[in-house]
Structure formats: structure tokens, C-alpha cells
Design a protein around this motif. Structure first.
Motif, PDB file in Angstrom:
ATOM      1  N   VAL A 281     -31.979  16.711   8.804  1.00  0.00           N
ATOM      2  CA  VAL A 281     -31.672  16.922   7.394  1.00  0.00           C
ATOM      3  C   VAL A 281     -30.163  17.048   7.276  1.00  0.00           C
ATOM      4  O   VAL A 281     -29.551  17.930   7.884  1.00  0.00           O
ATOM      5  CB  VAL A 281     -32.362  18.201   6.851  1.00  0.00           C
ATOM      6  N   GLU A 282     -29.559  16.162   6.508  1.00  0.00           N
ATOM      7  CA  GLU A 282     -28.105  16.169   6.343  1.00  0.00           C
ATOM      8  C   GLU A 282     -27.715  17.276   5.358  1.00  0.00           C
ATOM      9  O   GLU A 282     -28.261  17.369   4.256  1.00  0.00           O
ATOM     10  CB  GLU A 282     -27.639  14.812   5.814  1.00  0.00           C
ATOM     11  N   LEU A 283     -26.768  18.113   5.772  1.00  0.00           N
ATOM     12  CA  LEU A 283     -26.296  19.220   4.937  1.00  0.00           C
ATOM     13  C   LEU A 283     -25.048  18.809   4.176  1.00  0.00           C
ATOM     14  O   LEU A 283     -24.432  17.785   4.464  1.00  0.00           O
ATOM     15  CB  LEU A 283     -26.006  20.447   5.809  1.00  0.00           C
ATOM     16  N   ASP A 284     -24.659  19.620   3.219  1.00  0.00           N
ATOM     17  CA  ASP A 284     -23.514  19.309   2.361  1.00  0.00           C
ATOM     18  C   ASP A 284     -22.173  19.728   2.965  1.00  0.00           C
ATOM     19  O   ASP A 284     -21.163  19.726   2.277  1.00  0.00           O
ATOM     20  CB  ASP A 284     -23.687  19.957   0.989  1.00  0.00           C
ATOM     21  N   ARG A 285     -22.136  20.078   4.231  1.00  0.00           N
ATOM     22  CA  ARG A 285     -20.895  20.492   4.900  1.00  0.00           C
ATOM     23  C   ARG A 285     -20.527  19.500   5.982  1.00  0.00           C
ATOM     24  O   ARG A 285     -21.389  18.852   6.567  1.00  0.00           O
ATOM     25  CB  ARG A 285     -21.057  21.863   5.559  1.00  0.00           C
ATOM     26  N   LYS A 286     -19.235  19.425   6.268  1.00  0.00           N
ATOM     27  CA  LYS A 286     -18.751  18.582   7.356  1.00  0.00           C
ATOM     28  C   LYS A 286     -18.472  19.459   8.569  1.00  0.00           C
ATOM     29  O   LYS A 286     -18.257  20.668   8.453  1.00  0.00           O
ATOM     30  CB  LYS A 286     -17.479  17.857   6.929  1.00  0.00           C
ATOM     31  N   VAL A 287     -18.446  18.844   9.730  1.00  0.00           N
ATOM     32  CA  VAL A 287     -18.125  19.556  10.963  1.00  0.00           C
ATOM     33  C   VAL A 287     -16.726  20.153  10.823  1.00  0.00           C
ATOM     34  O   VAL A 287     -15.796  19.488  10.377  1.00  0.00           O
ATOM     35  CB  VAL A 287     -18.182  18.605  12.175  1.00  0.00           C
ATOM     36  N   GLY A 288     -16.584  21.419  11.171  1.00  0.00           N
ATOM     37  CA  GLY A 288     -15.294  22.084  11.110  1.00  0.00           C
ATOM     38  C   GLY A 288     -15.033  22.807   9.801  1.00  0.00           C
ATOM     39  O   GLY A 288     -14.109  23.608   9.713  1.00  0.00           O
ATOM     40  N   GLU A 289     -15.837  22.542   8.767  1.00  0.00           N
ATOM     41  CA  GLU A 289     -15.674  23.269   7.500  1.00  0.00           C
ATOM     42  C   GLU A 289     -16.156  24.700   7.673  1.00  0.00           C
ATOM     43  O   GLU A 289     -17.100  24.952   8.429  1.00  0.00           O
ATOM     44  CB  GLU A 289     -16.498  22.612   6.381  1.00  0.00           C
ATOM     45  N   PRO A 290     -15.532  25.653   6.977  1.00  0.00           N
ATOM     46  CA  PRO A 290     -15.996  27.036   7.078  1.00  0.00           C
ATOM     47  C   PRO A 290     -17.409  27.193   6.512  1.00  0.00           C
ATOM     48  O   PRO A 290     -17.807  26.452   5.621  1.00  0.00           O
ATOM     49  CB  PRO A 290     -15.001  27.828   6.230  1.00  0.00           C
ATOM     50  N   ILE A 291     -18.147  28.132   7.072  1.00  0.00           N
ATOM     51  CA  ILE A 291     -19.470  28.450   6.552  1.00  0.00           C
ATOM     52  C   ILE A 291     -19.364  29.654   5.634  1.00  0.00           C
ATOM     53  O   ILE A 291     -18.405  30.429   5.707  1.00  0.00           O
ATOM     54  CB  ILE A 291     -20.479  28.717   7.687  1.00  0.00           C
ATOM     55  N   ASP A 292     -20.334  29.817   4.750  1.00  0.00           N
ATOM     56  CA  ASP A 292     -20.345  30.945   3.817  1.00  0.00           C
ATOM     57  C   ASP A 292     -21.084  32.118   4.443  1.00  0.00           C
ATOM     58  O   ASP A 292     -22.133  31.946   5.076  1.00  0.00           O
ATOM     59  CB  ASP A 292     -21.029  30.554   2.509  1.00  0.00           C
ATOM     60  N   ILE A 293     -20.545  33.324   4.272  1.00  0.00           N
ATOM     61  CA  ILE A 293     -21.160  34.543   4.782  1.00  0.00           C
ATOM     62  C   ILE A 293     -21.530  35.406   3.584  1.00  0.00           C
ATOM     63  O   ILE A 293     -20.674  35.778   2.779  1.00  0.00           O
ATOM     64  CB  ILE A 293     -20.209  35.294   5.732  1.00  0.00           C
ATOM     65  N   PHE A 294     -22.830  35.682   3.459  1.00  0.00           N
ATOM     66  CA  PHE A 294     -23.349  36.466   2.349  1.00  0.00           C
ATOM     67  C   PHE A 294     -23.810  37.827   2.859  1.00  0.00           C
ATOM     68  O   PHE A 294     -24.395  37.930   3.935  1.00  0.00           O
ATOM     69  CB  PHE A 294     -24.557  35.768   1.721  1.00  0.00           C
ATOM     70  N   VAL A 295     -23.557  38.870   2.088  1.00  0.00           N
ATOM     71  CA  VAL A 295     -24.106  40.193   2.343  1.00  0.00           C
ATOM     72  C   VAL A 295     -24.899  40.569   1.108  1.00  0.00           C
ATOM     73  O   VAL A 295     -24.358  40.581  -0.007  1.00  0.00           O
ATOM     74  CB  VAL A 295     -23.007  41.235   2.632  1.00  0.00           C
ATOM     75  N   ASN A 296     -26.190  40.827   1.308  1.00  0.00           N
ATOM     76  CA  ASN A 296     -27.105  41.107   0.199  1.00  0.00           C
ATOM     77  C   ASN A 296     -26.989  40.045  -0.894  1.00  0.00           C
ATOM     78  O   ASN A 296     -26.860  40.345  -2.077  1.00  0.00           O
ATOM     79  CB  ASN A 296     -26.885  42.503  -0.368  1.00  0.00           C
ATOM     80  N   ASN A 297     -27.037  38.790  -0.489  1.00  0.00           N
ATOM     81  CA  ASN A 297     -26.995  37.625  -1.386  1.00  0.00           C
ATOM     82  C   ASN A 297     -25.709  37.491  -2.184  1.00  0.00           C
ATOM     83  O   ASN A 297     -25.679  36.819  -3.202  1.00  0.00           O
ATOM     84  CB  ASN A 297     -28.202  37.629  -2.331  1.00  0.00           C
ATOM     85  N   ARG A 298     -24.636  38.111  -1.745  1.00  0.00           N
ATOM     86  CA  ARG A 298     -23.342  37.994  -2.413  1.00  0.00           C
ATOM     87  C   ARG A 298     -22.334  37.414  -1.425  1.00  0.00           C
ATOM     88  O   ARG A 298     -22.185  37.923  -0.313  1.00  0.00           O
ATOM     89  CB  ARG A 298     -22.877  39.363  -2.888  1.00  0.00           C
ATOM     90  N   LEU A 299     -21.646  36.361  -1.843  1.00  0.00           N
ATOM     91  CA  LEU A 299     -20.646  35.732  -0.984  1.00  0.00           C
ATOM     92  C   LEU A 299     -19.494  36.709  -0.760  1.00  0.00           C
ATOM     93  O   LEU A 299     -18.873  37.172  -1.713  1.00  0.00           O
ATOM     94  CB  LEU A 299     -20.125  34.447  -1.634  1.00  0.00           C
ATOM     95  N   VAL A 300     -19.239  37.051   0.504  1.00  0.00           N
ATOM     96  CA  VAL A 300     -18.176  38.009   0.805  1.00  0.00           C
ATOM     97  C   VAL A 300     -17.098  37.444   1.720  1.00  0.00           C
ATOM     98  O   VAL A 300     -15.997  37.975   1.775  1.00  0.00           O
ATOM     99  CB  VAL A 300     -18.729  39.314   1.429  1.00  0.00           C
TER     100      VAL A 300
END
Length: 107
Positions: free
Chosen positions: A64-83
Motif C-alpha cells: 500500500v503506497e503511503l502519502d510520504r516519501k522516504v526521508g520525510e519526517p513522520i508525525d508524532i501524536f500524543v492523545n490524537n494531537r500532533l505534537v
């Protein structure tokens, strides 16, 4: 709005287990009560959208192809909030995440 991660912003002793932390005098000392409250942390590698019929046709080994490219930062969520945003790392035989920037404000 984002801010680069600065290690000087962290409270000394934050890497110690909660039982070994000493309550600091003043307003910061009142935070000791929240150190043991569990939170849900999610590191999102990317997202994909597809119709249900395509989803049902996926089998073992499907990609399954994701919307991110290799090397792009990933999102980190705490309690469903982007932090924060970060990078995937390998620690021994497990995956981990290192935070590279803290996200301030609503996204």
C-alpha cells in the motif's frame, strides 16, 4: 508553526523513572502528580486512501503506497494531537522514533 528541538528545554532528570524524580519547588513541583498518567503515543508513517473493494482485494504481500516519501519526517501524536515530527530509527532489533521538531499551536 514548528520549532526545532532544543535539549536545553527539557527538565533535568526527565529521563529518570518517575519514582526517582524529585519534586522541584514552585510551580514545576506541582507537575509531579501527572508524571504517572498514561498517554497514547502514535508515530504515523503515512496515510493512504482507497475504496473498500480495493481494500478487500489486498492479500498477503500486498503493498500500500503511503502519502510520504522516504526521508520525510513522520508525525508524532500524543492523545490524537500532533505534537512533534521525527525520524524512524532502529534500536537493536526494534523500530524507534527520534523527535526532530516540536509542533506548537493547532495544525
Amino acid at each position: 508553526m514548528t520549532q526545532n528541538l532544543n535539549l536545553d528545554q527539557f527538565e533535568p532528570g526527565a529521563d529518570e523513572p518517575p519514582a526517582e524524580r524529585k519534586a522541584a519547588p514552585g510551580p514545576a513541583g506541582s507537575l509531579g502528580a501527572v508524571y504517572d498518567i498514561p498517554v497514547q503515543l502514535a508515530a504515523v508513517l503515512g496515510k493512504a486512501s482507497m475504496p473498500i473493494n480495493q481494500l478487500l482485494r489486498l492479500g498477503r504481500g500486498a503493498v500500500v503506497e503511503l502519502d510520504r516519501k522516504v526521508g520525510e519526517p513522520i508525525d508524532i501524536f500524543v492523545n490524537n494531537r500532533l505534537v512533534a515530527r521525527g525520524e524512524v530509527i532502529v534500536v537493536e532489533d526494534r523500530l524507534g522514533v527520534t523527535m526532530t521538531e516540536i509542533v506548537k499551536g493547532e495544525q
